[in-house]
Design a protein around this motif. Structure first.
Motif, PDB file in Angstrom:
ATOM      1  N   GLU A 183       0.653  -1.023  -0.172  1.00 13.78           N
ATOM      2  CA  GLU A 183      -0.060  -0.387  -0.051  1.00 13.78           C
ATOM      3  C   GLU A 183       1.161   0.828  -0.286  1.00 13.78           C
ATOM      4  O   GLU A 183       2.271   0.699   0.715  1.00 13.78           O
ATOM      5  N   PHE A 184       0.435   2.079  -0.355  1.00 11.71           N
ATOM      6  CA  PHE A 184       0.953   3.526  -0.537  1.00 11.71           C
ATOM      7  C   PHE A 184       0.251   4.387   0.164  1.00 11.71           C
ATOM      8  O   PHE A 184      -0.915   4.560   0.627  1.00 11.71           O
ATOM      9  N   ILE A 185       1.190   5.152   1.226  1.00  8.05           N
ATOM     10  CA  ILE A 185       0.922   6.133   2.038  1.00  8.05           C
ATOM     11  C   ILE A 185       1.124   7.121   2.145  1.00  8.05           C
ATOM     12  O   ILE A 185       2.434   7.386   2.011  1.00  8.05           O
ATOM     13  N   ALA A 186       0.246   8.319   1.322  1.00  9.54           N
ATOM     14  CA  ALA A 186       0.765   9.678   1.643  1.00  9.54           C
ATOM     15  C   ALA A 186       1.212  10.434   2.294  1.00  9.54           C
ATOM     16  O   ALA A 186       0.640   9.690   3.374  1.00  9.54           O
ATOM     17  N   SER A 187       1.885  11.021   2.482  1.00  7.57           N
ATOM     18  CA  SER A 187       2.559  12.172   3.626  1.00  7.57           C
ATOM     19  C   SER A 187       2.447  13.832   2.847  1.00  7.57           C
ATOM     20  O   SER A 187       2.834  14.243   4.687  1.00  7.57           O
ATOM     21  N   GLY A 188       2.047  13.987   1.779  1.00 11.92           N
ATOM     22  CA  GLY A 188       1.910  15.524   1.266  1.00 11.92           C
ATOM     23  C   GLY A 188       2.661  15.073   0.611  1.00 11.92           C
ATOM     24  O   GLY A 188       2.091  15.112  -0.329  1.00 11.92           O
ATOM     25  N   THR A 189       2.615  16.503  -0.377  1.00 11.75           N
ATOM     26  CA  THR A 189       2.528  16.896  -1.274  1.00 11.75           C
ATOM     27  C   THR A 189       3.707  17.870  -2.170  1.00 11.75           C
ATOM     28  O   THR A 189       4.125  18.436  -0.715  1.00 11.75           O
ATOM     29  N   ARG A 190       4.039  17.520  -3.109  1.00 13.42           N
ATOM     30  CA  ARG A 190       5.668  18.812  -3.488  1.00 13.42           C
ATOM     31  C   ARG A 190       5.982  19.881  -5.007  1.00 13.42           C
ATOM     32  O   ARG A 190       5.286  18.083  -6.000  1.00 13.42           O
ATOM     33  N   SER A 191       6.238  20.164  -5.235  1.00 14.62           N
ATOM     34  CA  SER A 191       6.052  20.632  -6.095  1.00 14.62           C
ATOM     35  C   SER A 191       7.043  21.055  -7.187  1.00 14.62           C
ATOM     36  O   SER A 191       8.067  21.937  -6.197  1.00 14.62           O
ATOM     37  N   PHE A 192       7.226  20.584  -7.608  1.00 13.87           N
ATOM     38  CA  PHE A 192       8.922  20.849  -9.151  1.00 13.87           C
ATOM     39  C   PHE A 192       8.580  21.100 -10.480  1.00 13.87           C
ATOM     40  O   PHE A 192       7.310  21.480 -11.224  1.00 13.87           O
ATOM     41  N   THR A 193       9.136  22.135 -11.035  1.00 11.33           N
ATOM     42  CA  THR A 193       9.829  22.577 -12.086  1.00 11.33           C
ATOM     43  C   THR A 193      10.581  21.603 -12.966  1.00 11.33           C
ATOM     44  O   THR A 193      11.755  21.795 -12.505  1.00 11.33           O
TER      45      THR A 193
END
Length: 866
Positions: A183-193
């Protein structure tokens, strides 16, 4: 400068020919040592650069999760430099067409890691901060998801877990087909260019089964204060690579562990934990250096021996007017040092220049052979220690080579030296030849043999030079052949570039067949096959198998003495067209293998594996069964059902069609059967399509497009060329350098022979003039010289070939320490040496005679070699 030194210099100046010839001998000897060491140093330098380009510049990789462990690791004084990569977590790749690779894997690199890892940018640039990202182009070509340069992406970042255990890149995706889940457990989001794209990492960094496509960003130093259960990978380079495995052994008990070892770089830098490998390297190095030393000593000693021999009359005259033996010896040493001062620097420069020109000429060829994807140039790399060693060795050799003949000279009385009776002491018995010699070869042959007997030292020096030439050429060829074969033996061989696997189906559906035909019709594809595979077990009698296998099975407790022995069998069902072409190449009859009444197979019985006990690679066979023997095999399907079938071993083969392993692994045999014979047998629940391409990296995108257009999963396509490119190119490089080594030794051998013979001929000008003065004809004179050439060549071969065979056997023993192989002789090289030795002798003799043939007889008789 004292009077003796001035006389010595005048003597060198007066007899320029002898002086130049002696200097040439020193130059050749020093050049040979310098060329070979520079050659080896350049090869090592190139291989290190090439390996660094492909795998990265690091020795070991340590994985840790705490700051305390990180500080403990980097503060070790054995470490030269280190770089850090932090696990930034996984992010689901929306739209991935590869169901076994559904993630992006974020790698956070410090500034040094961008230089350590093999990052090859195809578009854009490196990231400058933690808000920019570099994407693997594998995402598009394998995953089918396209990103644009400058695109802003937002990723849901987290971690993978299975039964509460955190998974990393070493753990493949737990697909439902494997019987495991994650299972994949998300911990947050990140933005990139997106700032660029790079070539896929090698398997040492991102293995084939890794579930995430690598994407790179910059490491924020502040994140190292608290890892928060993130993995930290430390890439380490040691100050002394030779002590790397001592470090590895000492750190096995720590909580953190050594995650990966860059064996290729460590071995190239002189470190290995395999005693067999070390034995091979040290053994071969010792043998080759011994050959080089013998060759260089022979060159210098011959030159000085001839020089001092011709100065004996001068020594006698000096002794008669009061020169002491000490003064005479000092004169010889002064002459040798004078020649060394000129010859050694010129020899070093010649050796470096010659190798430099050779490598420069090979540079473009290497680029063509390795492809433009690998911009690693073949450049000259001079090893300073080896040059210093060449200077010291050459100087010592010169002094010893001058001292030995000088020491003999000082024992001769002044009157004997002036009369020059020391070298040639004739008696009737010494120059006596048999009547058979004159009957076979005539008066010219008889005279040639007498000429050789009357001055045995000069004759021996010529034969010795020829002997060394034969020795150098044959042993260089043997060394190159065994080295090439051993390198090819160590690496796994793949006879294809692409593999496409399909599981869970009995029949090959139409869309797969259409895609297969479209791919094989591409311009870059030159071979292909469709293969199905099933496993089975055969039970054989003791007398049907090799004794070692039977003993191992008893020792392992697998069987009791007297039981039938189980043998693992891999059965490959080969598509009809490929199988028929294969039979034709083997020269076998088709009807024998197309008989539907009994299944007839071609057996591959070649075991190749690394033996941990003996610490070397072994090549063996298991079966003692003769062809056309029936064996019963139990076959198992995925449901656990078993069926017994009888198969005829129609023939044995050492070659295989595309897609079939050349060796049978783990004590098993391989059987190949035509698909038409097994049409009704539906237990094959997986099939493979294999393709070979002229330029795999150019055609890969076309194959992916064909699969995608057909609605097939392109994620199952595996470009094997990407992983074995390094091994294939290493073998290619070794072959090129092996042939280069043969050419180098051949040139040195030819030059040595030419130098010795032309010198001896030049010093025999008075002798030849005397023969002409007593009436020998031009034809008779040429016949005499031809016979001399034959006698020289035969004597050199009589000694040279057996000695070369002995040294070849030593080379074989050294190789056999690391790779089991059979002893064989370089028959072609022996034949070439036999023909070449006479050719070189005749050419050298004719060249020398051309210069003195028109010389006036009286002038030649008055000639003094002072």
């Amino acid at each position: 400068m004292n009077i003796m030194n001035r006389i010595t210099l005048k003597g060198l100046k007066k007899n320029k020919t002898r002086t130049i010839v002696t200097i040439i001998g020193v130059i050749l000897s020093t050049a040979m040592i310098t060329a070979v060491t520079s050659f080896a140093s350049s090869l090592q330098h190139f291989l290190i650069n090439y390996t660094t380009y492909g795998i990265g510049n690091w020795h070991i990789r340590i994985k840790t999760r705490t700051i305390d462990e990180y500080q403990d690791i980097i503060e070790d004084n054995q470490i030269k430099k280190y770089s850090v990569v932090k696990d930034g977590g996984y992010a689901p790749l929306v739209g991935s067409k590869n169901e076994y690779k559904p993630y992006l894997y974020i790698m956070e690199l410090d500034n040094k890691a961008f230089d350590t890892l093999p990052i090859h940018i195809t578009q854009g640039r490196l990231p400058k901060n933690s808000k920019e990202v570099l994407l693997s182009e594998h995402i598009l070509y394998n995953g089918g998801v396209e990103f644009k340069l400058g695109q802003e992406i937002s990723l849901e970042v987290g971690a993978r877990y299975s039964d509460g255990y955190k998974l990393d890149q070493q753990n493949s995706f737990h697909h439902i087909d494997t019987g495991e889940t994650e299972e994949f457990i998300a911990s947050g989001t990140r933005s990139f260019t997106v700032v660029g794209f790079f070539e896929r990492f090698p398997t040492e960094i991102e293995n084939f089964a890794a579930p995430g496509y690598s994407i790179l960003t910059c490491l924020d130093d502040s994140s190292l204060t608290s890892l928060e259960d993130s993995d930290l990978y430390i890439y380490i380079n040691f100050k002394n690579p030779r002590k790397a495995f001592n470090y590895i052994d000492n750190y096995q008990d720590h909580d953190y562990h050594i995650d990966s070892i860059n064996y290729d770089i460590l071995q190239l830098e002189g470190s290995s934990d395999i005693s067999g490998f070390n034995a091979v390297i040290y053994g071969l190095s010792g043998i080759i250096m011994t050959i080089i030393i013998i060759g260089s000593v022979a060159l210098i000693y011959n030159s000085f021996s001839i020089s001092v021999s011709e100065r004996r009359k001068q020594f006698g005259l000096l002794s008669s007017v009061g020169a002491t033996r000490k003064q005479l010896m000092n004169s010889v040493f002064f002459e040798s040092l004078f020649i060394a001062v000129i010859g050694i620097p010129l020899g070093i420069c010649s050796g470096i220049l010659g190798i430099g020109i050779t490598l420069h000429q090979l540079r473009d060829n290497f680029i063509i052979m390795l492809g433009e994807r690998i911009p690693v140039e073949l450049t000259l790399n001079v090893s300073v220690p080896s040059v210093i060693a060449a200077v010291i060795f050459s100087l010592i050799t010169i002094l010893i080579s001058a001292y030995i003949p000088a020491r003999r000279t000082k024992k001769i009385s002044a009157i004997d030296a002036v009369r020059q009776t020391a070298d040639i002491k004739l008696t009737y018995k010494k120059v006596k030849t048999s009547k058979l010699t004159r009957k076979i070869f005539g008066i010219e042959g008889d005279l040639a043999l007498k000429n050789l007997k009357r001055n045995k030292k000069r004759y021996r020096s010529t034969v010795f030079s020829l002997f060394i030439s034969v020795l150098l050429f044959i042993t260089a060829s043997s060394f190159s052949m065994y080295l090439t074969d051993s390198v090819e033996n160590v690496y796994d061989k793949y006879n294809y570039d692409f593999r496409y696997a399909v599981s869970g189906t009995t029949d090959i559906s139409e869309e797969y067949l259409v895609a297969y035909e479209n791919i094989r019709n591409l311009d870059g594809i030159y071979d292909s096959s469709i293969i199905k595979k099933i496993y089975g077990t055969a039970y054989l009698k003791k007398e049907q198998l090799e004794a070692f296998y039977y003993s191992d099975m008893i020792e392992n407790g697998s069987i009791n003495d007297g039981d039938d022995i189980p043998l693992h069998v891999d059965i490959y069902k080969v598509d009809h067209e490929t199988f028929i072409n294969y039979i034709e190449k083997l020269g076998l009859k088709k009807d024998k293998f197309q008989n539907t009444e009994e299944i007839t197979a071609i057996a591959i019985d070649r075991q190749h594996y690394y033996d941990d006990k003996e610490e070397r690679f072994k090549n063996t066979k298991l079966l003692k069964v003769k062809p056309d023997t029936h064996i019963t095999i139990d076959l198992n399907n995925d449901d656990g059902d078993t069926i017994s079938t009888s198969i005829v071993l129609g023939a044995y083969a050492d070659t295989v069609p595309i897609g079939i392993p050349e060796y049978s692994y783990d004590y098993s045999i391989t059987l190949l059967i035509d698909e038409d014979i097994l049409k009704d047998f539906d237990w094959f629940h997986m099939f493979y399509m294999f393709f070979s391409a002229k330029k795999p990296f150019d055609v890969e995108h076309q194959i992916v497009k064909i699969l995608n257009d057909a609605g097939l999963d392109s994620g199952n396509l595996y470009n094997i060329a990407e992983d074995v490119e390094y091994e294939r190119n290493i073998i290619l490089i070794i072959k090129v350098f092996a042939y280069g080594f043969i050419i180098l030794m051949s040139l040195i051998s030819v030059t040595n022979v030419f130098n010795t013979i032309t010198t001896n001929i030049n010093l025999r000008r008075r002798e030849f003039a005397m023969l002409k003065s007593v009436g020998i004809t031009g034809k008779g004179f040429n016949k005499m010289l031809n016979y001399e050439c034959i006698f020289y060549g035969l004597k050199a071969l009589i000694y040279g070939i057996p000695t070369s065979i002995f040294i070849t056997y030593l080379i074989y023993l050294s190789i056999d320490e690391g790779v089991e192989t059979s002893f064989y002789m370089p028959a072609h090289s022996i034949l070439i040496s036999i023909l070449s030795i006479f050719l070189v002798v005749f050419i050298s003799m004719m060249y020398s005679m051309k210069k003195i043939r028109k010389e006036n007889i009286l002038d030649a008789l008055k000639n003094e070699n002072l």
